[in-house]
Scaffold this active site. Sequence first.
Site, short mmCIF file in Angstrom:
data_model
loop_
_atom_site.label_atom_id
_atom_site.label_comp_id
_atom_site.label_asym_id
_atom_site.label_seq_id
_atom_site.Cartn_x
_atom_site.Cartn_y
_atom_site.Cartn_z
NE ARG A 56 17.73 -71.87 18.26
CZ ARG A 56 17.41 -72.40 17.06
NH1 ARG A 56 17.93 -73.09 15.96
NH2 ARG A 56 17.21 -71.23 16.31
CE LYS A 85 12.93 -82.35 18.11
NZ LYS A 85 13.74 -83.28 17.84
CG ASP A 95 20.14 -87.87 25.18
OD1 ASP A 95 20.32 -87.65 26.19
OD2 ASP A 95 19.36 -87.14 24.62
CG ASP A 135 15.42 -85.21 22.32
OD1 ASP A 135 15.40 -85.74 20.23
OD2 ASP A 135 15.67 -84.30 22.24
#
Length: 296
Positions: free
Chosen positions: A23, A44, A142, A159
């Site tokens: 997760r 995902k 990020d 991501d």
Amino acid sequence: MGKEPGKQRLLGGRYRLMSPLGRDGAGIMWRAHDLRLRRDVSIKEVQPPFRGGGADLGHARRRALREARSAGRLSHPAVISVHDLLEDRGRLWIVMEMLEALTLRETVGHLGHLPVRWTAWIGFQLLAGLRHAHEAGVLHRDINPGNILLTGERVVLTDFGIAALNGDPGVSTTVPINCSAAYVAPERLRGMPASPAADLWSFGASLYFAVEGSAPYPESGALSALERAAAGEPAPPVRAGTLRPVLEGLLRRDPAERVTADQAARLLSQVLRTEGMVVGPSRLPVTRLPPGPFTM
């Protein structure tokens, strides 16, 4: 999940969910099998945040579309490959290539810190993927050790959930709450928009973490985002050796004084040659692994 005991769920009539992999802040990762192409994939399951007592499905949809479209327009060994985006029973699912990997954060957690040659090799490969993204107009926004995968053969940036197109006036300058301030460029914490230079700062902070075993600033508790924005330069690295000029150049507070991607690539090439490693042109992935494995 609403499936019968012992029966695996089928998404879109094509992808059979097999087992959860983990997760992250935006959802659950699953191992799945693509029945049409007969290959394993990772999927995902995008989970919406809860706002005002209810699930914010609109936010989840926008994030999923942004992640799939940003990564989907890129094609590079150092960037995760996105295969598909689908909606099933009111939930969004992003289908990606299946990688057997540890994150950089997990690897450093096992080993304490990485040698200079491994860190330089990771940086050289990752920077090639980041330059590819920037040339395609995609800002990651990020980059941190949890979003960098190490397979033993590849270094992969993943991501892209808050990625944005460079220059898009509709993108918020607010730093999402789930981003670690330790890896966010100082100018972004002061409210300035994301830029390639800000991604490079986060890239440098991740390399600092790899070779030093800790982030350039405390990761939680000790500094709020505003205090971090006003803080001075990070502590000088002590284990970086020949990597020190690279880290100091990437972690300059003023983005105008920060080294560029081209300059960082040349510096990393020099470090790798000093460490006795053969490297190709800085825009191509390294084909020879450093001595010794760094996956567990």
